[in-house]
Design an enzyme around this catalytic site. Structure first.
Site, PDB file in Angstrom:
ATOM      1  N   ASN A   1       0.833  -1.211   0.000  1.00 23.14           N
ATOM      2  CA  ASN A   1       0.000   0.000   0.000  1.00 23.14           C
ATOM      3  C   ASN A   1       0.863   1.255   0.000  1.00 23.14           C
ATOM      4  O   ASN A   1       0.550   2.232  -0.673  1.00 23.14           O
ATOM      5  CB  ASN A   1      -0.956   0.001   1.197  1.00 23.14           C
ATOM      6  CG  ASN A   1      -2.195  -0.835   0.925  1.00 23.14           C
ATOM      7  OD1 ASN A   1      -3.079  -0.426   0.191  1.00 23.14           O
ATOM      8  ND2 ASN A   1      -2.232  -2.024   1.502  1.00 23.14           N
TER       9      ASN A   1
ATOM     10  N   HIS B   1      -8.451  -0.752   5.553  1.00 15.68           N
ATOM     11  CA  HIS B   1      -8.866  -2.054   6.109  1.00 15.68           C
ATOM     12  C   HIS B   1      -9.365  -2.939   4.960  1.00 15.68           C
ATOM     13  O   HIS B   1     -10.148  -2.472   4.124  1.00 15.68           O
ATOM     14  CB  HIS B   1      -9.964  -1.867   7.161  1.00 15.68           C
ATOM     15  CG  HIS B   1     -10.355  -3.167   7.777  1.00 15.68           C
ATOM     16  ND1 HIS B   1      -9.589  -3.800   8.731  1.00 15.68           N
ATOM     17  CD2 HIS B   1     -11.414  -3.984   7.535  1.00 15.68           C
ATOM     18  CE1 HIS B   1     -10.163  -4.948   9.057  1.00 15.68           C
ATOM     19  NE2 HIS B   1     -11.264  -5.088   8.346  1.00 15.68           N
TER      20      HIS B   1
HETATM   21  C1  GAR Z   1      -3.214  -4.654   3.874  1.00 16.85           C
HETATM   22  O1  GAR Z   1      -4.003  -5.649   3.275  1.00 16.85           O
HETATM   23  C2  GAR Z   1      -4.067  -3.818   4.816  1.00 16.85           C
HETATM   24  O2  GAR Z   1      -5.362  -3.626   4.338  1.00 16.85           O
HETATM   25  C3  GAR Z   1      -4.057  -4.674   6.055  1.00 16.85           C
HETATM   26  O3  GAR Z   1      -2.715  -5.099   6.150  1.00 16.85           O
HETATM   27  C4  GAR Z   1      -2.186  -5.282   4.829  1.00 16.85           C
HETATM   28  C5  GAR Z   1      -0.819  -4.627   4.728  1.00 16.85           C
HETATM   29  O4  GAR Z   1      -0.205  -4.932   3.493  1.00 16.85           O
HETATM   30  N1  GAR Z   1      -4.474  -3.929   7.188  1.00 16.85           N
HETATM   31  C6  GAR Z   1      -5.335  -4.407   8.110  1.00 16.85           C
HETATM   32  O5  GAR Z   1      -5.752  -5.548   8.112  1.00 16.85           O
HETATM   33  C7  GAR Z   1      -5.739  -3.399   9.196  1.00 16.85           C
HETATM   34  N2  GAR Z   1      -6.751  -3.943  10.045  1.00 16.85           N
HETATM   35  P1  GAR Z   1       0.992  -4.054   2.895  1.00 16.85           P
HETATM   36  O6  GAR Z   1       2.074  -3.959   3.983  1.00 16.85           O
HETATM   37  O7  GAR Z   1       1.486  -4.847   1.721  1.00 16.85           O
HETATM   38  O8  GAR Z   1       0.448  -2.717   2.511  1.00 16.85           O
END
Ligand code: GAR
Length: 210
Positions: free
Chosen positions: A14, A110
């Site tokens: 992200n 989220h």
């Molecule tokens: C993402 O899918 C985000 O939506 C989730 O963690 C992941 C991080 O991925 N967040 C949650 O679940 C918050 N409750 P990334 O480090 O590759 O961005």
């Protein structure tokens, strides 16, 4: 210029989406002032450094108490004079002091359509496991402002993603990221940078400008 700080704990896909869209101009009027992680080994920190963005680790392991860690986290973020804090896969429950200090200036991504599949116990891959167990046909992602609760703050943007019969938690996680998260998190930053939204009565409304 909106000065943002991005908080991360893991891979940082992200974060990468935000960096790419700031660099391409799809996210306007925004500067990523710092990336902060609670995990010194997070690949997200490498992504930041690769783009010349200050990357700082503030790890609970380096502090004797939770209070001391919270204090250091707040001090670090404060020192960058941020307009907006973006939680992009940040595994830390925020100290109340930070939430109060940055009211409606912290956003979170989220990986579900809030209020479904959110709250305690719904993080990362577990969200998609619960979605598949329940058999819902549509899931997605949500960007919201952070308040004192878990995933309870005003919702800024949501995007739906279809669940397929042969999805695994991993395949669904990837599709939700590709089709929803990597789009709506940068889009929410662009809306805020443009001054195009306001929070009223617990709801996010589009304003006239922009
Ligand atoms: C993402 O899918 C985000 O939506 C989730 O963690 C992941 C991080 O991925 N967040 C949650 O679940 C918050 N409750 P990334 O480090 O590759 O961005």
């Amino acid at each position: 210029m909106l000065r943002i700080g991005v908080c991360v704990s893991g891979g940082g896909t992200n974060l990468q989406a935000i960096i790419d869209k700031v660099e391409s101009g799809a996210v306007r009027n925004t500067e990523i002032a710092v990336v902060v992680s609670n995990n010194a080994g997070a690949y997200a920190l490498t992504r930041a450094k690769n783009h010349g963005i200050p990357a700082i680790s503030v790890s609970p392991r380096d502090y004797e108490t939770r209070e001391a860690f919270h204090g250091a986290l707040i001090e670090t973020l404060d020192s960058f004079r941020l307009d907006l804090i973006v939680l992009a896969g940040f595994l830390v429950v925020l100290p109340e002091e930070l939430v109060k200090k940055y009211r409606n200036r912290i956003i979170n991504i989220h990986p579900s359509l809030i209020p479904s599949f959110c709250g305690t116990g719904n993080y990362g891959l577990a969200v998609h496991e619960h979605v598949l167990e329940r058999g819902v046909k549509v899931t997605g992602a949500t960007v919201h402002f952070v308040d004192e609760g878990t995933d309870t703050g005003p919702i800024i943007l949501q995007k739906a993603v279809a669940v397929k019969d042969d999805d695994t938690p991993e395949s669904l996680q990837l599709r939700v990221m590709e089709e929803a998260e990597w789009e709506i998190l940068p889009a929410a930053i662009d809306l805020i940078a443009g001054g195009n939204i306001k929070v009223e009565g617990g709801r996010v409304l589009q304003t006239e400008q922009g």
